[in-house]
Design a protein around this motif. Structure first.
Motif, mmCIF file in Angstrom:
data_model
loop_
_atom_site.group_PDB
_atom_site.id
_atom_site.type_symbol
_atom_site.label_atom_id
_atom_site.label_comp_id
_atom_site.label_asym_id
_atom_site.label_seq_id
_atom_site.Cartn_x
_atom_site.Cartn_y
_atom_site.Cartn_z
ATOM 1 N N SER A 1 26.760 32.213 70.197
ATOM 2 C CA SER A 1 27.707 31.599 71.129
ATOM 3 C C SER A 1 28.487 30.443 70.509
ATOM 4 O O SER A 1 29.526 30.031 71.032
ATOM 5 N N GLU A 2 28.004 29.906 69.385
ATOM 6 C CA GLU A 2 28.678 28.784 68.741
ATOM 7 C C GLU A 2 29.848 29.218 67.866
ATOM 8 O O GLU A 2 30.664 28.376 67.467
ATOM 9 N N GLN B 1 32.623 30.764 68.333
ATOM 10 C CA GLN B 1 33.974 30.480 68.817
ATOM 11 C C GLN B 1 34.368 29.031 68.540
ATOM 12 O O GLN B 1 35.489 28.747 68.111
ATOM 13 N N LYS B 2 33.441 28.102 68.772
ATOM 14 C CA LYS B 2 33.731 26.693 68.481
ATOM 15 C C LYS B 2 33.912 26.477 66.989
ATOM 16 O O LYS B 2 34.846 25.793 66.552
ATOM 17 N N CYS C 1 41.857 24.661 61.025
ATOM 18 C CA CYS C 1 41.059 25.787 60.550
ATOM 19 C C CYS C 1 41.167 25.943 59.036
ATOM 20 O O CYS C 1 42.265 26.026 58.487
ATOM 21 N N SER D 1 27.779 37.522 64.823
ATOM 22 C CA SER D 1 28.999 37.391 65.628
ATOM 23 C C SER D 1 28.699 37.146 67.101
ATOM 24 O O SER D 1 29.586 36.768 67.865
ATOM 25 N N ARG D 2 27.455 37.358 67.513
ATOM 26 C CA ARG D 2 27.080 37.125 68.910
ATOM 27 C C ARG D 2 26.535 35.720 69.143
ATOM 28 O O ARG D 2 26.153 35.389 70.255
ATOM 29 N N SER E 1 34.964 28.491 64.855
ATOM 30 C CA SER E 1 36.197 29.125 64.381
ATOM 31 C C SER E 1 37.396 28.181 64.425
ATOM 32 O O SER E 1 38.412 28.446 63.792
ATOM 33 N N THR E 2 37.277 27.105 65.174
ATOM 34 C CA THR E 2 38.340 26.105 65.190
ATOM 35 C C THR E 2 38.488 25.458 63.823
ATOM 36 O O THR E 2 39.598 25.098 63.418
#
Length: 388
Positions: free
Chosen positions: A182-183, A185-186, A252, A179-180, A188-189
């Motif tokens: 950095s990718e 979040q992207k 999504c 979950s850490r 998750s789109t």
């Protein structure tokens, strides 16, 4: 498979506890003799939802409630690893190493800051029942599957990680179950689910294996690289970004792996696709907005993907009555296309259930699904008319 019954205190289990904050998992306990999260185990989940579950573990210990039986596997080298209980043990270890606070008399306290020595000792001296199992790898895996039916149910990918545990799963989880990263979040789109529950890893494997996840994991179980998995995943994400200039919540969870396989060889048409998606998103007659992207990629041919809003029954009856009255007065068919012909049907008055509602100006040509743009045609002509 042989089993041995043991009693450990919280203090014993948490001795030498190591927690990896990057991967969010407990690593070792029992002074290094216990592997808390072997590769076939799921990620640590009790810290989610504001840590309610891990607080409940501490609350149970403080109040003297039983935490339930735990199961360890004894390996050939004598080391132990957790089969069942890693969420509870990690919660205890995190608390005893001051990773979170527990409220006492309305005030939050880290374990090392608890002033009541009796309470501290009661927590450390709490006894936990453990069954130590020893058997073949297959027996241990089957037992792991059985005992994890209760509690937080295992996801299918978590089960597969257990079955095909090895270097490949270890490497894949550091990228797709972290979950850490950095990718995330992207990603998750385009990908739905929980990264800790292996949903992102499951998606990546589905894409690269074209739906044959088990076969792929078995073939690559002992690989020391995940280059193919990572490269294919990045290719799909990059392709989506090259085809659409904007992102929408409806993207999504779509089957992007299948869409990539089907359409990625086409020349990219980013501007055209972006304009089409924006127009369709604003169209009040499109009921299935998640189908817009495949509709656009497929050349805007398959309208079934959009579930276009159809004419309601009241509109059909009103238009049918108007057409039939006008046609009867002229002595021609109430199907406008039959009335233009020279066959016997050019004067036929069709019943309502023998006709279909049709857009005068096709929806694909921006015709509205309204009473002013509705005509009733006999079923034969309506089916042959299409979008003309």
């Amino acid at each position: 498979m042989e089993t041995e019954r043991k009693i450990y205190t919280v203090k014993q289990l948490c001795e030498g506890f190591v927690y990896n904050s990057l991967e969010e998992k407990g690593l070792y306990g029992l002074a290094g003799r216990l592997t808390i999260q072997p590769e076939y185990q799921r990620n640590y989940l009790y810290a989610e939802d504001d840590g309610k579950k891990e607080l409940a573990v501490i609350d149970s210990v403080v109040k003297g409630y039983p935490l339930g039986v735990m199961y360890f596997n004894k390996r050939k080298d004598g080391q132990l690893e957790v089969l069942d209980g890693q969420q509870r043990i990690t919660s205890l270890g995190r608390f005893c190493t001051d990773k979170f606070s527990y409220e006492i008399d309305g005030m939050p306290y880290k374990f090392s800051r608890i002033k009541d020595e009796k309470l501290r000792r009661r927590i450390e001296d709490t006894e936990l029942l453990v069954y130590i199992c020893e058997g073949s790898e297959m027996e241990i895996r089957k037992w792991f599957d059985i005992i994890n039916i209760a509690g937080i149910e295992l996801r299918e990918q978590e089960r597969l990680n257990a079955i095909y545990s090895g270097t490949f799963v270890t490497l894949a989880k550091t990228v797709f179950s972290n979950s850490r990263n950095s990718e995330v979040q992207k990603w998750s789109t385009y990908i739905s689910g929980n990264v800790k529950r292996q949903d992102f890893l499951a998606t990546a494997l589905d894409w690269v294996s074209h739906g044959h996840v088990k076969d792929y994991m078995e073939a690559h179980r002992d690989d020391y690289t995940i280059d193919e998995l990572r490269d294919h995943f990045n290719d799909v994400i990059g392709w989506i970004e090259s085809e659409f200039g904007k992102t929408y919540k409806e993207m999504c969870g779509l089957p992007w792996g299948r869409l990539y396989d089907k359409y990625h060889s086409q020349p990219p048409r980013k501007q055209e696709h972006t304009e089409a998606v924006e127009r369709l998103m604003d169209d009040p007659y499109v009921k299935n907005r998640k189908g817009i992207f495949e509709y656009v990629l497929g050349g805007q041919q398959d309208r079934r993907l959009l579930d276009i809003r159809v004419f309601d029954e009241a509109t059909k009856r009103i238009v049918y009555r108007r057409q039939t009255q006008a046609a009867s007065a002229k002595g021609e068919s109430n199907c406008p296309l039959c009335a233009l012909g020279h066959e016997a049907n050019r004067t036929k008055i069709w019943k309502l259930n023998e006709m279909d509602a049709d857009h005068v100006t096709a929806w694909s040509n921006h015709g509205a699904t309204s009473i002013d743009n509705c005509q009733m045609l006999c079923k034969t002509h309506n089916r042959s008319k299409g979008n003309r």
